[in-house]
Scaffold this motif. Structure first.
Motif, PDB file in Angstrom:
ATOM      1  N   LEU A 101       0.751  -0.853   0.325  1.00 27.65           N
ATOM      2  CA  LEU A 101       0.026   0.166  -0.183  1.00 27.65           C
ATOM      3  C   LEU A 101       1.156   1.341  -0.171  1.00 27.65           C
ATOM      4  O   LEU A 101       2.035   0.915   0.025  1.00 27.65           O
ATOM      5  CB  LEU A 101      -1.027  -0.140   1.561  1.00 27.65           C
ATOM      6  CG  LEU A 101      -1.938  -1.165   1.247  1.00 27.65           C
ATOM      7  CD1 LEU A 101      -2.774  -1.293   3.007  1.00 27.65           C
ATOM      8  CD2 LEU A 101      -3.035  -1.074   0.585  1.00 27.65           C
ATOM      9  N   ASP A 107      -0.079  -4.874   1.477  1.00 31.29           N
ATOM     10  CA  ASP A 107      -2.084  -5.220   0.737  1.00 31.29           C
ATOM     11  C   ASP A 107      -2.629  -6.512   1.097  1.00 31.29           C
ATOM     12  O   ASP A 107      -2.120  -7.163   0.219  1.00 31.29           O
ATOM     13  CB  ASP A 107      -1.754  -4.644  -0.469  1.00 31.29           C
ATOM     14  CG  ASP A 107      -3.445  -3.970  -0.980  1.00 31.29           C
ATOM     15  OD1 ASP A 107      -4.622  -4.429  -0.072  1.00 31.29           O
ATOM     16  OD2 ASP A 107      -3.074  -3.799  -1.990  1.00 31.29           O
ATOM     17  N   GLU A 109      -5.209  -7.098   0.579  1.00 30.56           N
ATOM     18  CA  GLU A 109      -5.807  -7.484  -0.440  1.00 30.56           C
ATOM     19  C   GLU A 109      -4.905  -8.217  -1.561  1.00 30.56           C
ATOM     20  O   GLU A 109      -5.531  -9.188  -1.841  1.00 30.56           O
ATOM     21  CB  GLU A 109      -6.829  -6.605  -1.784  1.00 30.56           C
ATOM     22  CG  GLU A 109      -8.169  -6.517  -2.382  1.00 30.56           C
ATOM     23  CD  GLU A 109      -8.955  -8.253  -2.278  1.00 30.56           C
ATOM     24  OE1 GLU A 109      -9.503  -8.793  -2.608  1.00 30.56           O
ATOM     25  OE2 GLU A 109      -9.189  -7.594  -1.118  1.00 30.56           O
ATOM     26  N   ASN A 366       3.279  -0.925  -7.156  1.00 31.00           N
ATOM     27  CA  ASN A 366       3.643   0.144  -6.291  1.00 31.00           C
ATOM     28  C   ASN A 366       4.563   0.580  -5.467  1.00 31.00           C
ATOM     29  O   ASN A 366       5.023   1.264  -4.964  1.00 31.00           O
ATOM     30  CB  ASN A 366       1.975   0.282  -5.275  1.00 31.00           C
ATOM     31  CG  ASN A 366       1.777   1.546  -4.492  1.00 31.00           C
ATOM     32  OD1 ASN A 366       1.649   2.697  -4.866  1.00 31.00           O
ATOM     33  ND2 ASN A 366       0.985   1.271  -3.300  1.00 31.00           N
TER      34      ASN A 366
END
Length: 413
Positions: A101, A107, A109, A366
């Motif tokens: 993130l 993250d 998810e 990311n």
């Protein structure tokens, strides 16, 4: 000025504790290690703490303890130091990398998408000392569908009945989650006491246990102490007392124990940590934020939110809108001015070894985005006001220089 990035905190208390160890004529694992383990229990509120010779050793031990091996998978973030994945590879298992993130944490998810019947553990990394989103990770490993998918291969895996949640807390000793020590959020928390960490033993680490029933954390502590000493049922300190020379090897263990001479450094520091050393880090972090917040290029790092507070191990400065090359130029300019900085971290898929295993940076956009504009600034208790002012002025000057170069290039083109 010449400002180092992260010198160890060595005061008279540290020197006295080390000298006390030397004068006692006992420098390997003994009473100082036990005292440090006790202090760690006080700090974390956990049930057992086993000091070892590095974070990496602790992680290898615990994956072996859980029976992780060939054919198994362990989910890790792509954005972390290489040891997070190497410990998995050393067990013969496969690291399954996922993206992060914007706050640098794994993250949840993405973790969910990568869980398979082969998944035995998740290693969540508290980058810069900020705890991961453990509430979501805990809920995930306890989901009925995920638990049904879990295929145990060992007695300990059967006892747990789900994926093991490990916190890579190399950066986050003293961090808070939901008003409590963040170390209480996972099944196993592993700290690092490397030379640049908030608390150091020169080299070292600690495994903290928070295992649910039917595990007995004290029984596991006893096992792990033997496990870290070649599976030997009598350590050197016990053997030194009278006629305790006879020993046995009970199982195939490791040699990963921490010596007292190292523990002494950490013991002196941890006694000052909550009331002195960590608050000083927080003050520096806040002052960095105050110095940069007026500038539109400043991306403020998450150090505290409604659930989490970091340990202020790093100040991960990020500059809005710059490229990796510009970030590198910024670092060069700061070093010229005597400000030594670092980058945390080079994502693992960018490193030669992991590229050779087939990991590709394109799969973790990311992670690359955060890496490309990150600069870790000096943050440690002995940083003076004059040095702090010098650093902030130098950063502002160098960012303007780098971004000014960018503007000039655009005009000329």
């Amino acid at each position: 000025m010449n400002i180092p990035f992260s010198p160890p905190f060595i005061d008279q208390a540290v020197i006295d504790e080390v000298l006390d160890t030397l004068r006692a004529n006992w420098i390997t694992t003994g009473p100082k290690v036990k005292a440090l383990e006790s202090e760690l229990l006080n700090l974390t509120g956990l049930k057992a703490a086993v000091c070892v010779n590095s974070w990496t050793s602790g992680a290898i031990m615990m994956l072996n303890w859980f029976g992780v091996g060939p054919g198994d998978e362990v989910i890790v973030p792509a954005y972390t130091y290489c040891a997070t994945a190497l410990c998995v590879l050393h067990c013969g298992a496969t690291p399954v990398m996922v993206d992060i993130l914007d706050d640098f944490t794994i993250d949840p998810e993405m973790v969910k998408r990568k869980i398979s019947a082969r998944t035995k553990a998740i290693i969540a990394v508290d980058i810069a000392g900020l705890p991961c989103h453990y509430e979501e990770l805990k809920a995930l490993v306890r989901e009925p569908v995920v638990r049904t998918q879990f295929v145990p291969k060992t007695a300990r895996q059967t006892s747990l009945g789900r994926i093991l949640l490990i916190s890579d807390a190399a950066h986050s000793i003293g961090a808070i989650y939901d008003g409590k020590p963040a170390a209480q959020q996972s099944d196993i928390t592993i700290f690092s006491f490397h030379a640049v960490k908030n608390i150091t033993t020169a080299e070292g680490g600690c495994i903290c246990l928070n295992l649910p029933e039917p595990f007995d954390n004290q029984e596991e502590y006893t096992f792990l102490k033997l496990f870290s000493m070649n599976g030997q049922n009598r350590d050197a300190f016990a053997k030194s007392k009278g006629a305790n020379w006879r020993y046995d090897i009970l199982f195939k263990g490791f040699k990963m124990n921490m010596p007292d001479i190292c523990a002494a450094i950490g013991l002196a520091q941890i006694k000052q940590y909550v009331n002195t050393l960590m608050p000083l880090r927080k003050i520096i972090s806040l002052r960095y934020g105050d110095a940069f917040k007026a500038h539109d290029w400043f991306i403020e790092p998450v150090m505290q939110d409604e659930k989490r507070e970091a340990s202020y191990h790093l100040f991960p400065l990020r500059i809005k809108g710059i490229t990796e090359a510009q970030r590198d130029q910024l670092i060069d300019e700061l070093v010229i001015r005597g400000v030594n900085v670092n980058v945390h971290f080079i994502p693992m898929p960018m490193l030669t070894y992991f590229k050779s295993l087939g990991y590709a940076m394109a799969n973790f956009p990311n992670s690359y985005k955060q890496f490309a504009n990150e600069v870790s600034l000096p943050i440690y208790p002995q940083l003076s006001d004059a040095e702090l002012h010098y650093i902030t002025d130098a950063v502002i000057e160098c960012v303007q220089l780098v971004k000014g170069t960018e503007t000039l290039v655009k005009v000329l083109s």
